[in-house]
Design a protein around this motif. Structure first.
Motif, PDB file in Angstrom:
ATOM      1  N   VAL A  53     -41.743 -82.602 -47.371  1.00 28.97           N
ATOM      2  CA  VAL A  53     -42.223 -81.323 -47.674  1.00 28.97           C
ATOM      3  C   VAL A  53     -40.927 -80.508 -47.791  1.00 28.97           C
ATOM      4  N   LEU A  54     -40.284 -80.506 -46.744  1.00 41.23           N
ATOM      5  CA  LEU A  54     -39.064 -79.533 -46.688  1.00 41.23           C
ATOM      6  C   LEU A  54     -38.042 -79.857 -47.598  1.00 41.23           C
ATOM      7  N   TYR A  55     -37.973 -80.806 -48.088  1.00 35.40           N
ATOM      8  CA  TYR A  55     -36.856 -81.311 -49.139  1.00 35.40           C
ATOM      9  C   TYR A  55     -37.333 -80.925 -50.423  1.00 35.40           C
ATOM     10  N   TRP A  56     -38.901 -81.132 -50.624  1.00 33.56           N
ATOM     11  CA  TRP A  56     -39.439 -80.902 -51.986  1.00 33.56           C
ATOM     12  C   TRP A  56     -39.323 -79.332 -51.952  1.00 33.56           C
ATOM     13  N   VAL A  57     -39.640 -78.523 -51.190  1.00 36.57           N
ATOM     14  CA  VAL A  57     -39.650 -77.069 -51.352  1.00 36.57           C
ATOM     15  C   VAL A  57     -38.207 -76.741 -51.894  1.00 36.57           C
ATOM     16  N   THR A 102     -49.744 -84.448 -56.384  1.00 40.49           N
ATOM     17  CA  THR A 102     -50.755 -83.598 -56.025  1.00 40.49           C
ATOM     18  C   THR A 102     -50.234 -82.019 -55.955  1.00 40.49           C
ATOM     19  N   ALA A 103     -49.025 -82.169 -55.324  1.00 37.85           N
ATOM     20  CA  ALA A 103     -48.495 -80.527 -54.891  1.00 37.85           C
ATOM     21  C   ALA A 103     -47.516 -80.197 -56.141  1.00 37.85           C
ATOM     22  N   ALA A 104     -47.517 -81.103 -57.284  1.00 42.92           N
ATOM     23  CA  ALA A 104     -46.512 -80.460 -58.155  1.00 42.92           C
ATOM     24  C   ALA A 104     -46.777 -79.363 -59.048  1.00 42.92           C
ATOM     25  N   PRO A 105     -48.210 -79.071 -59.300  1.00 42.00           N
ATOM     26  CA  PRO A 105     -48.512 -77.638 -59.851  1.00 42.00           C
ATOM     27  C   PRO A 105     -47.921 -76.357 -59.073  1.00 42.00           C
ATOM     28  N   TYR A 106     -47.827 -76.782 -57.792  1.00 42.62           N
ATOM     29  CA  TYR A 106     -47.710 -75.432 -56.981  1.00 42.62           C
ATOM     30  C   TYR A 106     -46.255 -75.412 -56.382  1.00 42.62           C
ATOM     31  N   HIS A 107     -45.349 -76.133 -56.966  1.00 41.05           N
ATOM     32  CA  HIS A 107     -43.686 -76.062 -56.511  1.00 41.05           C
ATOM     33  C   HIS A 107     -43.199 -74.734 -56.342  1.00 41.05           C
ATOM     34  N   GLU A 108     -43.346 -73.877 -57.420  1.00 40.43           N
ATOM     35  CA  GLU A 108     -42.806 -72.560 -57.325  1.00 40.43           C
ATOM     36  C   GLU A 108     -43.338 -71.836 -56.292  1.00 40.43           C
ATOM     37  N   PHE A 109     -44.896 -71.675 -56.345  1.00 39.94           N
ATOM     38  CA  PHE A 109     -45.625 -71.104 -55.340  1.00 39.94           C
ATOM     39  C   PHE A 109     -45.011 -71.522 -53.907  1.00 39.94           C
ATOM     40  N   ALA A 110     -44.903 -72.604 -53.702  1.00 40.46           N
ATOM     41  CA  ALA A 110     -44.716 -73.294 -52.286  1.00 40.46           C
ATOM     42  C   ALA A 110     -43.309 -72.304 -51.797  1.00 40.46           C
ATOM     43  N   ALA A 111     -42.482 -72.356 -52.789  1.00 41.59           N
ATOM     44  CA  ALA A 111     -41.019 -71.835 -52.295  1.00 41.59           C
ATOM     45  C   ALA A 111     -41.270 -70.229 -51.868  1.00 41.59           C
ATOM     46  N   LEU A 136     -45.908 -90.429 -38.828  1.00 38.98           N
ATOM     47  CA  LEU A 136     -45.900 -90.695 -40.310  1.00 38.98           C
ATOM     48  C   LEU A 136     -46.348 -89.226 -41.009  1.00 38.98           C
ATOM     49  N   TRP A 137     -47.083 -88.276 -40.231  1.00 40.23           N
ATOM     50  CA  TRP A 137     -47.308 -87.095 -40.935  1.00 40.23           C
ATOM     51  C   TRP A 137     -45.909 -86.095 -40.591  1.00 40.23           C
ATOM     52  N   LEU A 138     -45.380 -86.340 -39.546  1.00 38.72           N
ATOM     53  CA  LEU A 138     -44.094 -85.732 -39.262  1.00 38.72           C
ATOM     54  C   LEU A 138     -43.237 -86.157 -40.405  1.00 38.72           C
ATOM     55  N   ASN A 139     -43.393 -87.490 -40.927  1.00 35.59           N
ATOM     56  CA  ASN A 139     -42.372 -87.805 -41.973  1.00 35.59           C
ATOM     57  C   ASN A 139     -42.671 -87.195 -42.991  1.00 35.59           C
ATOM     58  N   GLU A 159     -37.082 -84.880 -59.100  1.00 34.13           N
ATOM     59  CA  GLU A 159     -36.766 -86.163 -59.008  1.00 34.13           C
ATOM     60  C   GLU A 159     -35.991 -86.695 -57.709  1.00 34.13           C
ATOM     61  N   ARG A 160     -35.051 -85.696 -57.171  1.00 34.91           N
ATOM     62  CA  ARG A 160     -34.332 -85.966 -55.999  1.00 34.91           C
ATOM     63  C   ARG A 160     -35.114 -86.278 -54.753  1.00 34.91           C
ATOM     64  N   THR A 161     -36.309 -85.490 -54.737  1.00 37.88           N
ATOM     65  CA  THR A 161     -37.455 -85.750 -53.638  1.00 37.88           C
ATOM     66  C   THR A 161     -37.840 -87.246 -53.765  1.00 37.88           C
ATOM     67  N   ARG A 162     -38.314 -87.442 -55.016  1.00 39.11           N
ATOM     68  CA  ARG A 162     -38.969 -88.761 -55.394  1.00 39.11           C
ATOM     69  C   ARG A 162     -38.147 -89.819 -55.163  1.00 39.11           C
ATOM     70  N   GLU A 163     -36.777 -89.687 -55.413  1.00 43.95           N
ATOM     71  CA  GLU A 163     -35.929 -90.873 -55.255  1.00 43.95           C
ATOM     72  C   GLU A 163     -35.604 -90.674 -53.677  1.00 43.95           C
ATOM     73  N   PHE A 164     -35.777 -89.789 -52.841  1.00 43.74           N
ATOM     74  CA  PHE A 164     -35.752 -89.807 -51.444  1.00 43.74           C
ATOM     75  C   PHE A 164     -36.669 -90.643 -50.761  1.00 43.74           C
ATOM     76  N   VAL A 165     -37.984 -90.290 -51.466  1.00 47.31           N
ATOM     77  CA  VAL A 165     -39.134 -91.156 -51.041  1.00 47.31           C
ATOM     78  C   VAL A 165     -39.039 -92.601 -51.198  1.00 47.31           C
ATOM     79  N   ARG A 166     -38.513 -92.915 -52.471  1.00 49.11           N
ATOM     80  CA  ARG A 166     -38.214 -94.288 -52.884  1.00 49.11           C
ATOM     81  C   ARG A 166     -37.156 -94.961 -51.905  1.00 49.11           C
ATOM     82  N   ARG A 167     -36.477 -94.258 -51.695  1.00 46.57           N
ATOM     83  CA  ARG A 167     -35.159 -95.268 -50.898  1.00 46.57           C
ATOM     84  C   ARG A 167     -35.431 -94.949 -49.514  1.00 46.57           C
TER      85      ARG A 167
END
Length: 266
Positions: A204-208, A131-140, A196-199, A216-224
């Protein structure tokens, strides 16, 4: 200069033209100085202003975008823009609100057919990334301001309460709809949605700061990390771990949750 001063007003202040309702609208104030649309026309106007602001923030940056520029691009008066969003930072709150609702709807749809807690949690976190993917640069761009604990843009602020409450309720559904919830201590079940929200905030912090393709690193972080978190929560139901669980609950209740704004600013 007048526009620049208007965009830097503190919480609750309004532009001079925004002191009364805009023509053709009948909404009352939302928490934090946002107007609550009550007609299709006013909702469409509010959405137009918000979408225009998001585009300009992405193109020009948050700091360089003024309310006057947003109003001009949206084809509305500055007073109309201030009616719906009494200061520029509340456009970000509007963005939080909309994205959080979109995320919650998407996550609930995706996890509707599974009761496995680890799978439901991973779905919820992955849904947020999508959901947040289109706003990644803006979030930074605006993270520097949001990271200030005194900023109304902080996810922990009173002004962010509506979006935060929506997210916490989603994580309550993640847990309550799982096969794990009936096995856990009732007090822990009550506390876990906030945890879980704090998690999610850690994700989000890692994603930013993630600059890998498709984050992909954030997605792998979530998967693991998600299966590991699920195992820790699952272990909490065993008697031998109860003292540790009680200590952890005490720390969270006494030192973490009190720092989170609980009510929206009137």
């Amino acid at each position: 200069m007048d526009d620049l001063a208007a965009t830097n007003r503190t919480d609750g202040e309004k532009g001079a033209a925004g002191a009364s309702a805009a023509p053709g609208t009948d909404g009352g104030p939302m928490p934090g100085g946002r107007a609550q649309p009550k007609t299709d026309k006013s909702e469409a106007t509010r959405a137009l202003i918000l979408e225009t602001a998001m585009r300009l923030f992405q193109e020009r940056g948050y700091e360089k975008t003024t309310m006057r520029a947003i109003a001009t691009e949206a084809g509305v008066s500055v007073g109309n823009a201030y009616y719906y969003f009494s200061a520029k930072e509340f456009l970000i709150q509007g963005f939080y609100d909309r994205m959080t609702h979109d995320h919650a709807a998407d996550a609930r749809r995706r996890m509707a057919h599974t009761r496995d807690f680890a799978e439901r949690l991973q779905i919820a976190l992955t849904s947020w990334l999508d959901t947040a993917a289109p706003y990644h640069e803006f979030a930074a761009q605006f993270f520097r301001t949001a990271a200030d604990p005194t900023s109304s843009l902080s996810p922990f602020s009173n002004e962010s309460h509506p979006a935060r409450a929506t997210a916490v309720e989603l994580f309550r559904d993640v847990l309550q709809g799982s096969d794990l919830a009936p096995k856990l201590d009732a007090e822990l079940v009550e506390l876990l949605p906030d945890v879980l929200w704090l998690n999610l905030m850690v994700v989000v912090l890692y994603w930013v700061f993630d600059r890998t393709e498709d984050t992909e690193r954030t997605r792998e972080f979530v998967r693991r990390s998600t299966p590991m978190a699920a195992r820790v929560i699952n272990l909490s139901r065993y008697r031998v771990f109860r003292p540790i669980v009680r200590d952890a609950k005490g720390l969270i209740q006494d030192f973490i949750l009190p720092t989170i704004g609980k009510t929206a600013v009137k």
